[in-house]
Each structure stands twice: as C-alpha cells, then as structure tokens.
Write a protein that holds these residues in place. Sequence first.
Motif, PDB file in Angstrom:
ATOM      1  N   ASP A  52     -25.668  -6.892 -22.173  1.00  0.00           N
ATOM      2  CA  ASP A  52     -25.486  -9.003 -21.914  1.00  0.00           C
ATOM      3  C   ASP A  52     -25.899  -8.602 -21.288  1.00  0.00           C
ATOM      4  OD1 ASP A  52     -25.437  -9.794 -24.448  1.00  0.00           O
ATOM      5  OD2 ASP A  52     -23.103  -9.573 -24.435  1.00  0.00           O
ATOM      6  N   ILE A  61     -24.414  -1.367 -23.854  1.00  0.00           N
ATOM      7  CA  ILE A  61     -25.062  -2.645 -24.471  1.00  0.00           C
ATOM      8  C   ILE A  61     -24.238  -3.752 -23.786  1.00  0.00           C
ATOM      9  CG2 ILE A  61     -24.061  -3.784 -26.378  1.00  0.00           C
ATOM     10  CD1 ILE A  61     -24.464  -1.909 -28.002  1.00  0.00           C
ATOM     11  N   PHE A 109     -31.956  -7.171 -32.083  1.00  0.00           N
ATOM     12  CA  PHE A 109     -29.775  -7.500 -32.479  1.00  0.00           C
ATOM     13  C   PHE A 109     -29.100  -7.931 -33.141  1.00  0.00           C
ATOM     14  CE2 PHE A 109     -27.296  -5.514 -29.150  1.00  0.00           C
ATOM     15  CZ  PHE A 109     -26.865  -4.350 -29.932  1.00  0.00           C
ATOM     16  N   ALA A 120     -33.596  -6.014 -29.375  1.00  0.00           N
ATOM     17  CA  ALA A 120     -33.244  -4.766 -28.166  1.00  0.00           C
ATOM     18  C   ALA A 120     -34.386  -3.848 -28.514  1.00  0.00           C
ATOM     19  CB  ALA A 120     -31.610  -4.278 -28.610  1.00  0.00           C
ATOM     20  N   LEU A 143     -32.181  -5.981 -23.725  1.00  0.00           N
ATOM     21  CA  LEU A 143     -31.542  -7.209 -24.335  1.00  0.00           C
ATOM     22  C   LEU A 143     -32.576  -8.188 -24.582  1.00  0.00           C
ATOM     23  CD1 LEU A 143     -28.143  -7.020 -25.157  1.00  0.00           C
ATOM     24  CD2 LEU A 143     -29.956  -5.772 -26.374  1.00  0.00           C
ATOM     25  N   ASP A 199     -33.451 -12.221 -25.460  1.00  0.00           N
ATOM     26  CA  ASP A 199     -33.196 -13.489 -26.672  1.00  0.00           C
ATOM     27  C   ASP A 199     -33.332 -14.536 -26.056  1.00  0.00           C
ATOM     28  OD1 ASP A 199     -29.654 -14.235 -27.406  1.00  0.00           O
ATOM     29  OD2 ASP A 199     -30.770 -15.926 -26.365  1.00  0.00           O
ATOM     30  N   GLU A 233     -31.643 -12.604 -30.854  1.00  0.00           N
ATOM     31  CA  GLU A 233     -31.714 -11.158 -29.648  1.00  0.00           C
ATOM     32  C   GLU A 233     -32.741 -10.442 -29.999  1.00  0.00           C
ATOM     33  OE1 GLU A 233     -28.196 -11.209 -28.114  1.00  0.00           O
ATOM     34  OE2 GLU A 233     -28.353  -8.735 -28.340  1.00  0.00           O
TER      35      GLU A 233
END
Length: 572
Positions: A548, A544, A483, A489, A441, A443, A487
Amino acid sequence: MPHSLSPGRLPQGGGLRWKLWILTLLAALCIGLLAGATLYQSVGGFVRAKLNARAISQFAASFEAANHISAERGPANDLMSADPARREPARRRLQQYRARTDRSLRRLATTQLPAGLLARVERDLELARQRVDIVALLDPAARRFDQVQAAIDAMFAAWDSYSRLIQWQAAQLVRQDEALSAAVLKSMSLGNLREYAGRIGSYIVAPMAAGMEVPVANRIQLQIARGRLLELWQLLSPGIEVLPAADPVRQQHELARRHYLRHGLALVDQLLNEYPYPMDALAFTDHYVATMQPLETLRNLLLGQTLAQAEQHRQQAWRTLWLLGLITLLALLLLAALVLALQYYVFGPLLRAADAVFALADGDAEPPRARRQDAGEIRRLFAAMGIVSDRLRERARLTRELEQLAITDSLTGLLNRRAIDRLGRKALAGTRRQDTPCLILIDVDHFKAINDTHGHPAGDQVLRELAGLMRAQLRPSDHLGRFGGEEFAVLIEGAGLAQATRLARRLKRAIRHHRLDLDNGARLTITASLGVAGGPGLDWEQMIALADQALYRAKAAGRDRVRSQRAPDTPD
Ligand SMILES: Nc1nc2c(ncn2[C@@H]2O[C@H](COP(=O)(O)OP(=O)(O)OP(=O)(O)O)[C@@H](O)[C@H]2O)c(=O)[nH]1
C-alpha cells in the motif's frame, strides 16, 4: 475436516455370518440327533424284523422235521404189521420216510440249536428205529403186541424229545420279540394237535396189527390224547372262526373239522367198539392219515402266514429306514440350501449395502446398484441408497458452488479479498526465508472520473476488462484477485521482489496500451498505479501495508507507475 467412514473405523464384531453359521450348526446338530435317534430305532426295527424272519423260517423248518418224525410212525406201523409178502415195499417206504426225516434233521444241525438237545433227539430216534426194525424182522406169528407197542412208544419218545427242541426255539423267539408269541403259540398248538391225532391212530394200529382188541391201557392213552386234542382245538378255533369265510386258514380249519374231527375220530370210535375189526391195519392207516392231512396243512398255512408277515415287517422296516435316511438327507440339504440362500439373498446384499453406505459417506461417485436376482426388499434398499446418493451429490455440488461463490468476486469472476487474504496468509506461513511471496497492488488511476463521465455500468465494464487483461499477463500459478473497489492484487509465489516488480511493470504497460471500447461507443485508455512489496519476515498485514505504501508512492509520483517496497532490514 470430513470424517472418513472406512470400514476399519466402524464398530467391528457382531458377525451376522458367524451367528448364521452357529445357528445352522445347531440346527444340523438337532436334525442329526433327531434323525440319529429315529434311525437308530428304525435300524433296530429292521434288524429285529430280519432276525424274526430268519428265526420264524427256522422255526417252520423245525416243525417240518417234527412232522417227519411223526409221519415216520405210519410206515413203521405198516412194516410192523405187514406179512412177509408186503414186507419189502413197506420197508422201502419206511426208508424213504426215514431219509426225509434225516435230511430235515441235518438241515437243522446247521442252525444254532443247543447241541445236546439235537443229539438227544437223534439218539432217541435211532433207538426207536432199532426197535421198529427188530419187530419188523419177527415172523408175524411170533410178533407180540407189547413189542409193537413198545416200538411205537419209542417213536413217541423220539417226538417228545424233539418237542423239547421246539420249546427251546419257541422260548428264544418270544424272548427275541414278544409280539411273536401269539404266532408261536398257534404253531405249537397246531403241531401238538397233529401229533395227538397221529398218536390216537397209533394206539389202535398196534393192536390191529397184532390182531387183538384194543387193550385198556391203549384206550386210556387214546382218550387222554383225544382229550388234549379237543382241548387244543377249542382253544384255537375262536381265533380262526373270526376270520372271513374266504380266508384260506378258515377254510382249512373247516376242512380239518369235517375230515378229521368228524370222519377221522368217528373211524377211531368205530374201531374201538367193533371187534373183529372191519378193516385191516393198513387200510385204517391209509384212511386215517388222509383225514389228518388238513390238520397238517392248517399248521403249515399258519406258519406260512407268520413267515410272510415277518417278511412283510422286514420289508416295511427296510422301507422306513430308507425313507428316514432320505428325509434326513433332504432336511440337511434343505438347511444347506437355506443357509446359502440367506447368504446369497440377504447377507451378501446387506454387506454390499453396507459397503455402498461407506462409499456414499466417503463421497464415492457411484454406489453399487442392486442385481437383477436380488429380492424386492433388497432392490428397494439399493433404490433408497440411490436416492440418498443423488441427494448427496446434489448437496456436494451446491456446497462446491457456495465455496466457489464465497471466494469469488461477483463482478470480475476473480478471487475476492477474503480469498486473497487466506492465500496470502497460507503462502507466508508455509514458506522458507529465501522464497517469500510478493504482493502487487494495482489501483486504476482516476477511476472515479470514468464513473462520473460514463456511468457506473461503464466503470463495471472497465473493471471486468481489466481483470481479463491482467489474467492474460499472468501465469496460472499467480493469484489475481479484486482487492476492493477499483483495486486489484496479485500474489506471486516463488519469485523475488525484482521479478515481481518486472511483472508489475509489464502489467502497467499492458493496461496503458489497452484500448477499452465501452458499450456506449466511447473508447478509453486508462492507466494504473502499482505498488509491489516482498521480502522475508513479513506477516500478511505487513505485506499489504508495504504494498500500500508503495502504491501510495506511485500515485504520489504522478500515477501510471510502479513502486516497490522491500521489507525493512532486507538487503537489496
Ligand atoms: N463502477 C464502479 N465503481 C466503483 C466500484 N467500486 C468503487 N468504485 C468507484 O471507484 C471510485 C474510486 O475513486 P477514488 O478512490 O477517488 O480514486 P480514483 O478516482 O481512481 O483516483 P485515484 O485513485 O486517486 O487515481 C469511486 O468513485 C467508487 O465509487 C465498482 O465496483 N464499480
């Protein structure tokens, strides 16, 4: 899941083609039966006409022999009444007549006649000839009337015996074809008529040759023969008198009336009433036989006509037979052509159309087109299928576009969250323990500040450039998606957590080193925090959540860094 419409899945049987063939066979059978029955009749007609023609020609030959037997009496009379000086030529003449009769009888012997009848005729004729020869050998002075008359009566008997043969033939002919009875009757009547005429003459010649008045017995016989002759004449005349004046039979009938009925019978009457006779026997015979000639010609004419008619019928029957055969052949050919045409113009195209519909249903690109030789209706059918095909293709394109839109992020063109979720779940479901997928992920750090400082469009531009930048760092098999918000992915298959972490670091570096030239002229440098998760035994939601957590730790550690999170209970 789309259904395949391969022909094997469709209802089988029915078989238009089979039905067509069965109908064709039935039609051919009907034509065959109809033609067979008609041909059978026609062949029968032809065979009958042929047999009739042959039988009538034999009948005519029989009359010829009868005529010759009758005619023999003339020279026989001559010989019996001739004086020694004229005897030799009279004998030679009689020999010629006899030879002619014998030839006719020999010819008859080759045809199918009851052997007994012919033998009887030959025997009677032989007897009569012997009597004539005996009388002829006598000296004229010693010749008696009753001897001459007996010889002549024997000749009559030979003819009578021959007439039974003619009656037998006539019966055969009428049995063979009733339609011939009129012609048979006419011919026989004319034959008898000629015979009676001959006999009338003979009843006078014998007494003349003997130099005596006609005796009463002869007068009686003569009148009987005359009565029969006139009766026959009256019976025959109405049928002939209706013929056109130019008809040869009518003309011959008229001649016979003038020559025989008027002159021949008048001469007989004269001789019956005049004694001593005004002429000798020879002169009478010559004169009288000449008046009989039209009677003979009339009979021959009628027989000839009957024969010609029979031949005409035979030819007509033959033509009908040919015509029927030809019509049958044509009808069968027409039927075959019809079946082939139906096959070629209707069933063939219909089956091609059916194949085309299967192809359309299966989404095949191009349905077959109509051929140039196809009928208008078939061409319209294919044109309609062409339109359906175009519409189906258009619909398929729109569906593909919609499907694409449904999994695409409209801002960046990357996969959207739904697509990544689906891919992630699918990848986890189908993997073995050792090569579970990993999730990174990404961000963007302090993205809100970019929006706030440079505006939302600039933020969008940053997101788009980042998407392109990361895509360039990844393999085609790596799934990159947005995502949510700022963000991103990356779903990586076939790589362990360590390898995924290395990739995350490479992405982080690439982002940090990238210079962003905004449309408003500002130049930016941005960073991102990345959380990596992987390991066996995880479902997608757990994956996920782990990623995260890792991302959260990266942010918490000061941003612009990578943190990874292994599934619990997994060795390093
Ligand atoms: N331009 C633009 N901004 C977006 C989009 N989606 C989300 N954002 C903004 O992204 C920002 C995210 O801010 P935050 O969640 O506070 O995070 P951040 O500012 O990046 O701070 P950290 O993540 O803590 O480093 C918000 O201001 C959203 O409005 C988008 O599609 N376009």
